[in-house]
Design a protein around this motif. Structure first.
Motif, PDB file in Angstrom:
ATOM      1  N   LYS A  41      44.806  37.135  44.991  1.00  0.00           N
ATOM      2  CA  LYS A  41      43.439  37.144  45.505  1.00  0.00           C
ATOM      3  C   LYS A  41      42.575  37.951  44.547  1.00  0.00           C
ATOM      4  CE  LYS A  41      44.654  36.661  50.309  1.00  0.00           C
ATOM      5  NZ  LYS A  41      44.622  37.179  51.634  1.00  0.00           N
ATOM      6  N   PHE A  42      41.436  37.376  44.142  1.00  0.00           N
ATOM      7  CA  PHE A  42      40.511  38.077  43.272  1.00  0.00           C
ATOM      8  C   PHE A  42      39.789  39.148  44.075  1.00  0.00           C
ATOM      9  CE2 PHE A  42      36.344  38.652  41.326  1.00  0.00           C
ATOM     10  CZ  PHE A  42      36.755  39.062  40.077  1.00  0.00           C
ATOM     11  N   THR A  43      39.671  40.337  43.489  1.00  0.00           N
ATOM     12  CA  THR A  43      39.070  41.452  44.215  1.00  0.00           C
ATOM     13  C   THR A  43      38.351  42.412  43.273  1.00  0.00           C
ATOM     14  OG1 THR A  43      39.550  43.202  45.818  1.00  0.00           O
ATOM     15  CG2 THR A  43      41.209  42.825  44.128  1.00  0.00           C
ATOM     16  N   ASP A  44      37.420  43.149  43.828  1.00  0.00           N
ATOM     17  CA  ASP A  44      36.795  44.322  43.212  1.00  0.00           C
ATOM     18  C   ASP A  44      35.954  44.069  41.963  1.00  0.00           C
ATOM     19  OD1 ASP A  44      37.791  45.928  45.220  1.00  0.00           O
ATOM     20  OD2 ASP A  44      39.591  46.446  44.106  1.00  0.00           O
ATOM     21  N   LEU A  45      35.275  42.913  41.881  1.00  0.00           N
ATOM     22  CA  LEU A  45      34.359  42.681  40.774  1.00  0.00           C
ATOM     23  C   LEU A  45      33.326  43.799  40.734  1.00  0.00           C
ATOM     24  CD1 LEU A  45      33.429  40.804  38.474  1.00  0.00           C
ATOM     25  CD2 LEU A  45      31.976  39.660  40.145  1.00  0.00           C
ATOM     26  N   ILE A  46      33.105  44.355  39.588  1.00  0.00           N
ATOM     27  CA  ILE A  46      32.192  45.460  39.293  1.00  0.00           C
ATOM     28  C   ILE A  46      32.732  46.804  39.777  1.00  0.00           C
ATOM     29  CG2 ILE A  46      29.828  46.364  39.500  1.00  0.00           C
ATOM     30  CD1 ILE A  46      28.869  43.509  39.824  1.00  0.00           C
ATOM     31  N   GLU A  47      33.675  46.805  40.704  1.00  0.00           N
ATOM     32  CA  GLU A  47      34.210  48.052  41.251  1.00  0.00           C
ATOM     33  C   GLU A  47      35.431  48.572  40.507  1.00  0.00           C
ATOM     34  OE1 GLU A  47      32.783  49.913  43.656  1.00  0.00           O
ATOM     35  OE2 GLU A  47      31.159  48.456  43.556  1.00  0.00           O
ATOM     36  N   SER A  48      36.209  47.681  39.874  1.00  0.00           N
ATOM     37  CA  SER A  48      37.418  48.140  39.197  1.00  0.00           C
ATOM     38  C   SER A  48      37.766  47.202  38.051  1.00  0.00           C
ATOM     39  CB  SER A  48      38.600  48.233  40.167  1.00  0.00           C
ATOM     40  OG  SER A  48      39.053  46.955  40.527  1.00  0.00           O
TER      41      SER A  48
END
Length: 152
Positions: free
Chosen positions: A92-99
């Motif tokens: 699952k793609f996650t945390d764009l811009i956050e990590s």
């Protein structure tokens, strides 16, 4: 988002090794200055390379000085421009811009069948840039220019 952040790769794909290397130890296939998916004349970024980047250009801000000002909470003192490309965790793609995470061409010293050395950062991280993650996790890749052999 590849235009802004680049693609995310599993370890075996980054290394250009058989896909089963994501679930078994393949340390014997890792070459010094491993090229992997990098273009000719380039090689995969190592932890030692990133250490040099952190300490370049008079950077006094640690890993924050490597992060882009493009929404990733950094000041880019080093010019490295690390962006918050997110990650693919558990498919699952996650945390764009956050990590972000960057894979290194090294397997975990005790669990090479599943784990690899990586840089794992979120926009608020200030500490040690080494983490061990699963080989199947999708992360960013950075290439560095390979040094030419002048001993002809």
């Amino acid at each position: 988002n590849c235009h802004y952040y680049g693609g995310l790769y599993q370890w075996a794909e980054m290394m250009q090794l058989p896909s089963e290397c994501n679930t078994k130890n393949c340390a014997d296939l890792i070459q010094p200055n491993h090229q992997g998916i990098c273009p000719d004349g380039w090689r995969l970024l190592t932890y030692n390379d990133f250490y040099i980047v952190i300490h370049s250009n008079g950077n006094e801000d640690g890993v924050e000085g490597t992060r882009s000002t493009f929404g990733f909470g950094g000041n880019n003192d080093t010019g490295f421009s690390l962006v918050g490309a997110g990650e693919n965790w558990n498919y699952k793609f996650t945390d764009l811009i956050e990590s972000t995470c960057l894979l290194y061409p090294e397997e975990h010293p005790r669990n090479g069948s599943e784990g690899v050395k990586s840089l794992l950062q979120n926009r608020y991280s200030t500490g040690n840039p080494i983490e061990f993650i699963l080989k199947s996790q999708g992360c960013s890749v950075r290439c560095v220019m390979a040094e030419q052999n002048d001993s002809l």
